[in-house]
Design a protein around this motif. Structure first.
Motif, PDB file in Angstrom:
ATOM      1  N   ASP A  51      -1.156   0.248  -3.340  1.00  0.00           N
ATOM      2  CA  ASP A  51      -1.703  -0.032  -2.013  1.00  0.00           C
ATOM      3  C   ASP A  51      -1.419   1.134  -1.070  1.00  0.00           C
ATOM      4  O   ASP A  51      -0.486   1.900  -1.277  1.00  0.00           O
ATOM      5  CB  ASP A  51      -1.134  -1.343  -1.452  1.00  0.00           C
ATOM      6  CG  ASP A  51      -2.108  -2.022  -0.489  1.00  0.00           C
ATOM      7  OD1 ASP A  51      -3.048  -1.366  -0.008  1.00  0.00           O
ATOM      8  OD2 ASP A  51      -1.910  -3.224  -0.214  1.00  0.00           O
ATOM      9  N   VAL A  52      -2.225   1.203  -0.045  1.00  0.00           N
ATOM     10  CA  VAL A  52      -2.135   2.336   0.875  1.00  0.00           C
ATOM     11  C   VAL A  52      -0.859   2.297   1.699  1.00  0.00           C
ATOM     12  O   VAL A  52      -0.245   1.245   1.889  1.00  0.00           O
ATOM     13  CB  VAL A  52      -3.339   2.374   1.838  1.00  0.00           C
ATOM     14  CG1 VAL A  52      -4.622   2.582   1.075  1.00  0.00           C
ATOM     15  CG2 VAL A  52      -3.407   1.116   2.694  1.00  0.00           C
ATOM     16  N   GLU A  90      -6.051  -9.911  -0.645  1.00  0.00           N
ATOM     17  CA  GLU A  90      -4.772  -9.343  -0.202  1.00  0.00           C
ATOM     18  C   GLU A  90      -4.686  -9.340   1.315  1.00  0.00           C
ATOM     19  O   GLU A  90      -3.638  -9.592   1.886  1.00  0.00           O
ATOM     20  CB  GLU A  90      -4.599  -7.921  -0.744  1.00  0.00           C
ATOM     21  CG  GLU A  90      -3.180  -7.370  -0.615  1.00  0.00           C
ATOM     22  CD  GLU A  90      -2.845  -6.809   0.766  1.00  0.00           C
ATOM     23  OE1 GLU A  90      -1.645  -6.723   1.099  1.00  0.00           O
ATOM     24  OE2 GLU A  90      -3.765  -6.432   1.535  1.00  0.00           O
ATOM     25  N   GLU A  91      -5.825  -9.062   1.952  1.00  0.00           N
ATOM     26  CA  GLU A  91      -5.805  -8.934   3.411  1.00  0.00           C
ATOM     27  C   GLU A  91      -5.586 -10.262   4.127  1.00  0.00           C
ATOM     28  O   GLU A  91      -5.345 -10.298   5.328  1.00  0.00           O
ATOM     29  CB  GLU A  91      -7.104  -8.266   3.904  1.00  0.00           C
ATOM     30  CG  GLU A  91      -7.298  -6.834   3.413  1.00  0.00           C
ATOM     31  CD  GLU A  91      -6.267  -5.850   3.959  1.00  0.00           C
ATOM     32  OE1 GLU A  91      -5.421  -6.254   4.777  1.00  0.00           O
ATOM     33  OE2 GLU A  91      -6.299  -4.680   3.546  1.00  0.00           O
ATOM     34  N   HIS A 134      -5.970  -3.855  -4.501  1.00  0.00           N
ATOM     35  CA  HIS A 134      -6.873  -4.902  -4.008  1.00  0.00           C
ATOM     36  C   HIS A 134      -8.203  -4.296  -3.566  1.00  0.00           C
ATOM     37  O   HIS A 134      -8.275  -3.120  -3.193  1.00  0.00           O
ATOM     38  CB  HIS A 134      -6.227  -5.750  -2.910  1.00  0.00           C
ATOM     39  CG  HIS A 134      -5.969  -5.044  -1.619  1.00  0.00           C
ATOM     40  ND1 HIS A 134      -6.885  -5.028  -0.601  1.00  0.00           N
ATOM     41  CD2 HIS A 134      -4.899  -4.339  -1.166  1.00  0.00           C
ATOM     42  CE1 HIS A 134      -6.383  -4.357   0.440  1.00  0.00           C
ATOM     43  NE2 HIS A 134      -5.182  -3.918   0.119  1.00  0.00           N
ATOM     44  N   ASP A 177      -8.526   1.259   2.426  1.00  0.00           N
ATOM     45  CA  ASP A 177      -7.552   0.218   2.109  1.00  0.00           C
ATOM     46  C   ASP A 177      -8.315  -0.932   1.458  1.00  0.00           C
ATOM     47  O   ASP A 177      -8.926  -1.718   2.154  1.00  0.00           O
ATOM     48  CB  ASP A 177      -6.849  -0.230   3.393  1.00  0.00           C
ATOM     49  CG  ASP A 177      -5.837  -1.340   3.149  1.00  0.00           C
ATOM     50  OD1 ASP A 177      -5.594  -1.683   1.988  1.00  0.00           O
ATOM     51  OD2 ASP A 177      -5.304  -1.880   4.145  1.00  0.00           O
ATOM     52  N   ASP A 178      -8.369  -1.038   0.146  1.00  0.00           N
ATOM     53  CA  ASP A 178      -7.471  -0.359  -0.746  1.00  0.00           C
ATOM     54  C   ASP A 178      -8.229   0.288  -1.901  1.00  0.00           C
ATOM     55  O   ASP A 178      -7.706   0.492  -2.974  1.00  0.00           O
ATOM     56  CB  ASP A 178      -6.448  -1.390  -1.260  1.00  0.00           C
ATOM     57  CG  ASP A 178      -5.355  -0.777  -2.105  1.00  0.00           C
ATOM     58  OD1 ASP A 178      -5.003   0.386  -1.887  1.00  0.00           O
ATOM     59  OD2 ASP A 178      -4.870  -1.463  -3.012  1.00  0.00           O
TER      60      ASP A 178
HETATM   61 MN    MN Z   1      -3.866  -2.766   1.400  1.00  0.00          MN
END
Ligand code: MN
Ligand code: MN
Length: 466
Positions: free
Chosen positions: A343-344, A300-301, A110, A270-271
């Protein structure tokens, strides 16, 4: 056979040993990692919002020979394409030589990051200053955003449909913005509050001016001066904020961290720290026999909702259309596809050991992290990848000598989190989370290790070619 071995030899043979990239790789490999990180730092500075990330990714992709794709277009084997979804999410794909029914190798990262979005009626004046009201986007620790230089990025769409780009605070000659904080001399009461309550969301007001339009006694002269400057520069009036997407982000650029320059401190790892290696892997592995897809998702967040988020049907539509022009069965394509949800993860932080379970927490510089499950309180809301899929990936990573580690986001019942993994897995696609461990995730300045970034790139390449 074991009786012929010493305990030390047997331990080495039987025990899982986690080692850092520095222990496992030659100095020449480390140099390559540090070199790779330079391109990443440039990407970070050019792409602080999802719109900017899409634009920068397209610029890089076109340089690598990718061409725009529209629904209904024919595609050819060996072709390299991108689909730009409203300038906020991007689907890049290369068509492999094997039949599409064999599945697609998908990496999905993302490109949105936590920040402060301006409200729809943001501008006001009070106490001799003008401010913007904000509504925070994603999970932030609000106290981290005060008393630090901030930049303004985004777009304003006018009634006539024309769009104005805004980016203030990135050029060294630009002004920056600021959120006021309480002085310690008067902070005695506030200091007793829990940290989560110290700065309520409605106090995240961004300081944007203090000079009045003129010396008259009219009301709101500072607000007027701010608005007049915006009108002069962008041709906008206060109404135009109603159809704007303006975000406040940290004003600083990506910088090396440490005397050894082994880490990068920046906004938005991120990310992007997974988006960038996923992107460079599809560029560098475009001749894979597999069809490859790299998704750079928005939202995403905030839960992956909306037509630019990973939950959008656009993903299925794209697979349907590709299946149609390449004579494949979309259900079969999905069933045979494999996905890395890029993703992280978190890196163990010795400053806060209490929230980590050290046997299962990723370590900084110990390589890219494979996260079997995310979620919270009993794995709620997780994809939880199958042992079979992880077993397959272990083999791939082993063959490519990628340094990787397994990892979990903190102690059981301590918190948790989610990624886009479950939104891909629900389409009957094998999916697991893979990404870079981060220190101070979601802070205005997050930290990653360059060697972990490089192992992520190598993992995505191994996956594209597997
Ligand atoms: Mn993320
Ligand atoms: Mn996040």
């Amino acid at each position: 056979m074991s009786e012929n071995k010493t305990a030390k030899e047997l331990s080495k043979q039987l025990f899982y040993q986690k080692k850092s990239v520095y222990q496992k790789k030659e100095p020449s490999h480390i140099e390559k990692a540090y070199d790779y990180a330079k391109g990443y730092a440039a990407f970070l500075d050019a792409a602080k919002t999802e719109r900017e990330a899409v634009r920068e990714a397209i610029r890089l992709a076109e340089y690598k020979g990718f061409v725009p794709y529209c629904f209904g277009d024919q595609v050819k084997k060996g072709g390299k394409y991108y689909y730009n979804n409203r300038g906020k999410s991007l689907y890049l794909f290369t068509v492999g030589t094997e039949p599409l029914d064999m599945g697609i190798h998908i990496s999905a990262a993302h490109i949105d990051s936590p920040r402060l979005d301006l409200k729809q009626c943001p501008l006001y004046e009070e106490g001799g200053m003008s401010f913007f009201k904000t509504h925070y986007y994603g999970g932030i620790r609000k106290y981290q955003w005060v008393a630090t230089p901030l930049a303004l990025h985004g777009v304003v769409v006018k009634k006539d449909g024309s769009t104005v780009e805004v980016c203030v605070g990135e050029d060294d000659r630009d002004p920056v913005f600021y959120i006021n904080d309480l002085l310690p001399h008067l902070g005695h009461e506030a200091d007793r509050k829990p940290m989560g309550e110290a700065i309520p969301g409605e106090k995240l007001n961004v300081l944007v001016g203090s000079r009045p339009f003129d010396n008259s006694d009219e009301k709101d002269m500072i607000k007027l001066n701010t608005m007049a400057l915006l009108n002069e520069k962008y041709g906008i009036t206060e109404d135009d904020f109603l159809s704007a997407e303006l975000s406040v982000v940290p004003a600083f650029k990506a910088r090396d961290i440490g005397f050894d320059r082994s880490m990068i401190g920046a906004y938005g790892h991120d990310d992007r720290v997974c988006a960038y290696p996923a992107l460079s892997a599809i560029f560098d592995c475009a001749d894979s026999k597999h069809t490859l897809l790299c998704v750079l998702a928005d939202k995403e967040e905030t839960g992956s909702d909306g037509n630019t988020g990973m939950k959008s049907d656009l993903f299925l539509d794209l697979i349907d259309h590709l299946s149609s022009v390449l004579n494949a069965d979309p259900a079969l394509v999905r069933a045979n596809s494999k996905c890395l949800s890029a993703d992280v993860s978190v890196a163990f932080d010795p400053n806060f050991p209490d929230v980590f379970e050290k046997r299962n927490t990723p370590l900084l510089s110990a390589g890219v992290v494979l996260t079997k499950f995310t979620g919270s309180r009993g794995k709620s809301g997780t994809n939880d990848a199958s042992a079979e899929y992880i077993g397959w990936l272990r083999g791939i990573m082993e063959d490519a000598q990628v340094v990787w580690q397994a990892g979990e986001l903190g102690k059981v019942d301590c918190g948790g989190g989610g990624t886009v993994a479950k939104f891909l897995a629900q389409h009957n696609i094998e999916t697991v989370d893979l990404g870079v461990p981060v220190i101070s995730m979601h802070a205005p300045c997050e930290v990653i290790a360059k060697v972990d970034l490089y192992e992520a790139y190598r993992a995505f390449c191994a996956f594209c070619l597997a």
